[in-house]
Design an enzyme around this catalytic site. Structure first.
Site, PDB file in Angstrom:
ATOM      1  N   GLN A 189      40.747  46.409  30.771  1.00 31.43           N
ATOM      2  CA  GLN A 189      39.375  45.197  30.661  1.00 31.43           C
ATOM      3  C   GLN A 189      39.994  43.938  30.354  1.00 31.43           C
ATOM      4  OE1 GLN A 189      36.998  46.774  27.611  1.00 31.43           O
ATOM      5  NE2 GLN A 189      36.876  48.966  28.710  1.00 31.43           N
ATOM      6  N   CYS A 190      41.499  43.886  29.949  1.00 33.90           N
ATOM      7  CA  CYS A 190      41.514  42.386  29.763  1.00 33.90           C
ATOM      8  C   CYS A 190      41.991  41.718  31.303  1.00 33.90           C
ATOM      9  CB  CYS A 190      43.130  42.383  28.939  1.00 33.90           C
ATOM     10  SG  CYS A 190      43.107  42.895  27.490  1.00 33.90           S
TER      11      CYS A 190
ATOM     12  N   ASP B  51      22.622  38.909  51.366  1.00 31.16           N
ATOM     13  CA  ASP B  51      22.982  38.664  50.268  1.00 31.16           C
ATOM     14  C   ASP B  51      23.995  39.398  49.923  1.00 31.16           C
ATOM     15  OD1 ASP B  51      23.302  38.767  47.221  1.00 31.16           O
ATOM     16  OD2 ASP B  51      21.531  37.482  47.124  1.00 31.16           O
ATOM     17  N   SER B  52      25.177  39.262  49.045  1.00 29.98           N
ATOM     18  CA  SER B  52      26.388  40.070  49.133  1.00 29.98           C
ATOM     19  C   SER B  52      26.208  41.202  48.239  1.00 29.98           C
ATOM     20  CB  SER B  52      27.600  39.289  49.044  1.00 29.98           C
ATOM     21  OG  SER B  52      27.792  38.817  47.548  1.00 29.98           O
ATOM     22  N   SER B  53      25.217  40.983  47.151  1.00 32.50           N
ATOM     23  CA  SER B  53      24.909  42.177  46.545  1.00 32.50           C
ATOM     24  C   SER B  53      24.404  43.353  47.317  1.00 32.50           C
ATOM     25  CB  SER B  53      23.579  41.833  45.465  1.00 32.50           C
ATOM     26  OG  SER B  53      24.066  40.946  44.668  1.00 32.50           O
TER      27      SER B  53
ATOM     28  N   THR C 216      24.724  32.713  49.665  1.00 31.31           N
ATOM     29  CA  THR C 216      24.194  31.618  49.383  1.00 31.31           C
ATOM     30  C   THR C 216      24.282  30.576  50.393  1.00 31.31           C
ATOM     31  OG1 THR C 216      24.005  32.080  47.356  1.00 31.31           O
ATOM     32  CG2 THR C 216      23.794  29.728  47.684  1.00 31.31           C
TER      33      THR C 216
ATOM     34  N   THR D  86      29.158  34.904  47.442  1.00 28.48           N
ATOM     35  CA  THR D  86      30.347  34.842  46.039  1.00 28.48           C
ATOM     36  C   THR D  86      30.180  36.228  45.499  1.00 28.48           C
ATOM     37  OG1 THR D  86      28.706  33.687  44.960  1.00 28.48           O
ATOM     38  CG2 THR D  86      30.107  32.371  46.331  1.00 28.48           C
TER      39      THR D  86
HETATM   40  N1  ASN Z   1      23.612  36.028  45.605  1.00 28.60           N
HETATM   41  C1  ASN Z   1      24.393  35.302  46.471  1.00 28.60           C
HETATM   42  C2  ASN Z   1      25.492  36.211  47.418  1.00 28.60           C
HETATM   43  O1  ASN Z   1      26.588  36.865  46.808  1.00 28.60           O
HETATM   44  C3  ASN Z   1      25.612  34.315  45.567  1.00 28.60           C
HETATM   45  C4  ASN Z   1      26.358  33.359  46.323  1.00 28.60           C
HETATM   46  O2  ASN Z   1      26.660  33.592  47.456  1.00 28.60           O
HETATM   47  N2  ASN Z   1      26.592  32.091  45.754  1.00 28.60           N
HETATM   48  O3  ASN Z   1      25.246  36.430  48.403  1.00 28.60           O
END
Ligand code: ASN
EC number: 3.5.1.1
Length: 361
Positions: free
Chosen positions: A297-298, A76-78, A33, A108
């Site tokens: 999972q905690c 995009d980091s996805s 982002t 992020t």
């Molecule tokens: N979708 C974005 C990413 O991870 C989210 C971000 O950077 N805030 O690339």
């Protein structure tokens, strides 16, 4: 692997390029982002980051020599993959001797995975590698990009006052005024600026009026030559338990072709069903050589195998207790350790060991 000879763009700052006493920092822009703009259908997509300095005028006030390397196709980091991690690590290795610190501009969403992965791949790291990004793109009003990046650069340049030794020779995440060990980070917010939390470990620094480092929490290791690893095992999976999970689901995941390791996301202090079908599935997977790493999972606390009857079978089955590791650090630890191609005993030893500060033994 993309070409490692990417051009480095010097950014105008207060430091004279010829002043060799000014810290020299490299920004690696991967996307996220921080560098996004809206496309024609209104979705945010990463753009090239050529004019970073124009969008962040505060950079010009920094007394550092700063250069920027932008990946040819920011993402995009996805969309991040283990191949990206290996490439970035190679890039850092390539420029390691010439720079005092590195800042990775990253989305992020998967930053915690990337920071954890690099913490393993960059063995004997002696310089800061600080991941940061933004929740609001750099060109937009109220963007957190400049603030995050400026402080990340200050952290990457930080030295002890008298000895001038590196202050944070770690892979870390700096976000919204908090510095977190990379393999302890977890993204916990998608709407607020405080996007990351440090799990089971104190923050390494906080940025207020001053930068306050928590020196006793920062890992200082004996100096050694950096080793950039080049292999990650991608045959890993995550199996998150829930009441009502069926044998079909467990069996389907654990019998994936090519599976070498699986993070078992268990309950509480590492507990799981004791139903014979479940234990049989785990035993069969282990017989096929699949490594199982038990992660709770905690968000807080740790796995203690054997504390309850519901975790007492794990040791016999050869399930490795993950202690207080995050899922992000566990997935990437499996990739790293299994990528080393070691024998059974050494693999087990490394999976249980605190390799880069990711667990508190
Ligand atoms: N979708 C974005 C990413 O991870 C989210 C971000 O950077 N805030 O690339």
């Amino acid at each position: 692997m993309p070409d490692l000879n990417l051009p480095l763009l010097p950014l105008p700052t207060r430091a004279d390029a010829a002043d060799h006493t000014a810290p020299r920092l490299l920004i690696i822009y991967t996307g996220g982002t921080v560098g996004m703009a809206q496309n024609s259908s209104g979705g945010l997509v990463p753009m090239q980051f050529g004019q970073l300095d124009q969008k962040m005028p505060d950079l010009a006030r920094l007394p550092f020599r700063i250069e920027l390397v932008s990946l040819p196709a920011p993402i995009d980091s996805s969309n991040v993959t283990p191949a990206d991690w290996l490439f970035w690590a190679q890039l850092i290795g390539r420029h390691y001797a010439d720079f005092d610190g590195f800042v990775v501009l990253h989305g992020t969403d998967t930053m915690a995975y990337s920071a954890a992965a690099l913490s393993y791949v960059l063995e004997h790291l002696g310089k800061p590698v600080v991941f940061t990004g933004a929740q609001v793109p750099v060109g937009a009003s109220r963007s957190d990009a400049q603030r995050n990046l400026v402080t990340a650069l200050e952290i990457a340049a930080a030295r002890y006052p008298r000895s001038h030794t590196v202050r944070v020779p770690e892979v870390c995440v700096f976000f919204n005024d908090v510095l977190i060990r990379g393999n302890r980070a977890k993204k916990v917010e998608s709407q607020q600026f405080a996007a990351f939390k440090s799990e089971n470990y104190p923050p390494l620094a906080r940025a207020g009026i001053n930068l306050e480092f928590d020196d006793k929490s920062i890992r200082l290791l004996p100096a050694a030559r950096i080793k950039v690893h080049t292999q990650l095992e991608v045959g890993v999976a995550v199996l998150r338990l829930f009441p009502g999970i069926t044998p079909d689901v467990v069996r389907a995941i654990l019998s994936i072709a090519g599976l070498r390791g699986c993070v078992l996301e268990t309950y509480g202090s590492g507990n799981a069903p004791t139903a014979p079908w479940f234990l049989n599935c785990l035993a069969e997977a282990r017989q096929r050589g699949v490594w199982l790493l038990n992660v709770s999972q905690c968000e807080e606390g740790r796995v203690v195998q054997g504390k309850y009857e519901t975790s007492s079978h794990f040791a016999d089955l050869g399930v490795v207790g993950g202690d207080d590791i995050t899922t992000e650090a566990a997935v990437t630890k499996l990739m790293f350790v299994l990528g080393l191609g070691l024998d059974e005993a050494r693999t087990r030893e490394l999976l249980a060991l605190n390799l880069r500060g990711e667990i508190t033994l």
